[in-house]
Design an enzyme around this catalytic site. Structure first.
Site, PDB file in Angstrom:
ATOM      1  CB  CYS A  97      -0.897  -0.014   1.229  1.00 58.04           C
ATOM      2  SG  CYS A  97      -1.709  -1.618   1.466  1.00 58.04           S
ATOM      3  CB  CYS A 103     -13.291  -1.722  16.169  1.00 60.95           C
ATOM      4  SG  CYS A 103     -12.951  -1.546  14.407  1.00 60.95           S
ATOM      5  NE  ARG A 131     -14.385   6.152  13.626  1.00 68.54           N
ATOM      6  CZ  ARG A 131     -14.579   4.888  13.302  1.00 68.54           C
ATOM      7  NH1 ARG A 131     -13.809   4.317  12.426  1.00 68.54           N
ATOM      8  NH2 ARG A 131     -15.534   4.187  13.877  1.00 68.54           N
TER       9      ARG A 131
HETATM   10 FE1  SF4 Z   1      -1.402  -2.070   3.643  1.00 71.31          FE
HETATM   11 FE2  SF4 Z   1      -2.508  -2.505   6.075  1.00 71.31          FE
HETATM   12 FE3  SF4 Z   1      -0.109  -3.520   5.464  1.00 71.31          FE
HETATM   13 FE4  SF4 Z   1      -0.346  -0.896   5.763  1.00 71.31          FE
HETATM   14  S1  SF4 Z   1      -0.649  -2.437   7.347  1.00 71.31           S
HETATM   15  S2  SF4 Z   1       0.798  -1.981   4.128  1.00 71.31           S
HETATM   16  S3  SF4 Z   1      -2.418  -0.566   4.967  1.00 71.31           S
HETATM   17  S4  SF4 Z   1      -2.073  -4.026   4.470  1.00 71.31           S
END
Ligand code: SF4
Ligand code: SAM
Ligand code: DTB
Length: 321
Positions: A51, A122, A254
């Site tokens: 990501c 959560c 949110r």
């Molecule tokens: Fe992606 Fe979540 Fe890993 Fe960050 S923690 S790289 S947002 S999968």
């Protein structure tokens, strides 16, 4: 609801859009109440996913210190502190592509113990199989956070190690297990306005609206490919909240990451546009959040009260229904 209809909402004059959003908000919520969640990173860094916005991906040198999965007792201590500070929901985040079954067993224990404190629980642990979602439901998990992040078309520009369909599959597993769905996105990834329309369209056309919709503003983390992304126009951010409120009238919207970079006035506009939940406490997962004194003062100045959670059911939603 078509994408063109959603685009037409975005295109309304700002005052008309905010008036409509505030009207929808008032029909469905007390306009002076905001739900308050606190986040904790229970496993930090070394995530195999790519990501482009994330401080925790193993692929980018962000200087983040890795931390193994925390001990249950340490998590419970943090939850107690969050409760004492006024949070009613405790959200546990792990930098995993998805949990292994052994790791999940530890998270189940965390969920049971945090719930026993009288807090809503959560978790955000990456992808889940239906069986894993069922286990979390049995442990009493109230919400599962799993963001779509952006439009289906733009997703591949941000993440290549999984696809939109994987995200939708996990959301289905969570929904089918009877856990409340928390799913939203991030603005500031270099996406177009059409991508924002696409994100809200994807969220609002899920088989059920998510119960919670986080709208994050990118926290630009040095070392990630998104470190120098262009900032979001604050009015576009407010518009996105307003359109989310109109499309998903019963969802808690949110105002999530990015508040540290926002003025009090901008946050007030977001609340007016229909945002009614925040992350509270000095840290998000790995980056900063406004300090609690500033948030308490903001609530005071705006006459906003923290929302009290619904009566906790003795059993998870699946068993209760
Ligand atoms: Fe992606 Fe979540 Fe890993 Fe960050 S923690 S790289 S947002 S999968
Ligand atoms: N690893 C799991 C996953 O990605 O599903 C859970 C944790 S992940 C950190 C949770 C969410 O935080 C991501 O889906 C993303 O939307 C958001 N996020 C991560 N880094 C961010 C950043 N720098 N700015 C804004 N939001 C961010
Ligand atoms: C969500 O939508 N935003 C939160 C939560 N869900 C897990 C995470 C924000 C992370 C911001 C960057 C960080 O602190 O690492």
């Amino acid at each position: 609801m078509t994408r063109n209809e959603i685009q037409a909402l975005f295109d309304l004059p700002f005052n008309d859009l905010l008036f409509r959003a505030q009207a929808v908000h008032r029909e469905n919520f007390d306009p002076n109440e905001v739900q308050v969640s606190t986040l904790l990173s229970i496993k930090t860094g070394a995530c195999p996913e790519d990501c482009k916005y994330c401080s925790q991906s193993i692929r980018y040198d962000t200087g983040l210190e890795r931390e193994a999965l925390m001990a249950v007792d340490d998590v419970v201590e943090k939850a107690k502190l969050a409760k004492a500070n006024g949070a009613t929901r405790f959200c546990m985040g792990a930098a995993w592509r998805g949990p292994k079954d052994k790791q999940l067993a530890v998270v189940e224990a965390m969920v049971r113990e945090v719930r026993a404190l009288g807090m809503e629980t959560c978790a955000t642990l990456g992808m889940l199989t239906p069986a894993q979602a069922g286990r979390l439901a049995d442990a009493g998990l109230d919400y599962y956070n799993h963001n779509l992040d952006t439009s289906p078309e733009y997703y591949g520009e941000v993440i290549t190690t999984r696809c939109y369909g994987d995200r939708l599959d996990t959301l289905a597993a969570v929904r089918d297990a009877g856990i409340n769905v928390c799913s939203g996105g991030i603005l500031g990834l270099g996406e177009s306005n059409a991508d924002r329309v696409g994100l809200l369209h994807a969220l609002a056309t899920l088989p059920e609206h998510p119960q919670s919709v986080p709208i994050n503003q990118l926290v630009r983390v040095p070392g990630t490919p998104m470190a120098d992304a262009a900032p979001v126009d604050p009015f576009d951010f407010v518009r996105t909240i307003a359109v989310a409120r109109i499309l998903m009238p019963r969802a808690h919207v949110r105002l999530s990451a990015g508040r540290s970079e926002m003025s009090d006035e901008l946050q007030a506009l977001c609340f007016f546009a229909g945002a009614n939940s925040i992350f509270y406490g000095e840290k998000l997962l790995t980056t900063g959040n406004p300090d609690t004194e500033r948030d308490n003062a903001l609530f005071e100045r705006l006459g906003i009260r923290p929302e009290r959670p619904a009566e906790q059911s003795a059993a998870p939603r699946r068993a209760a229904s």
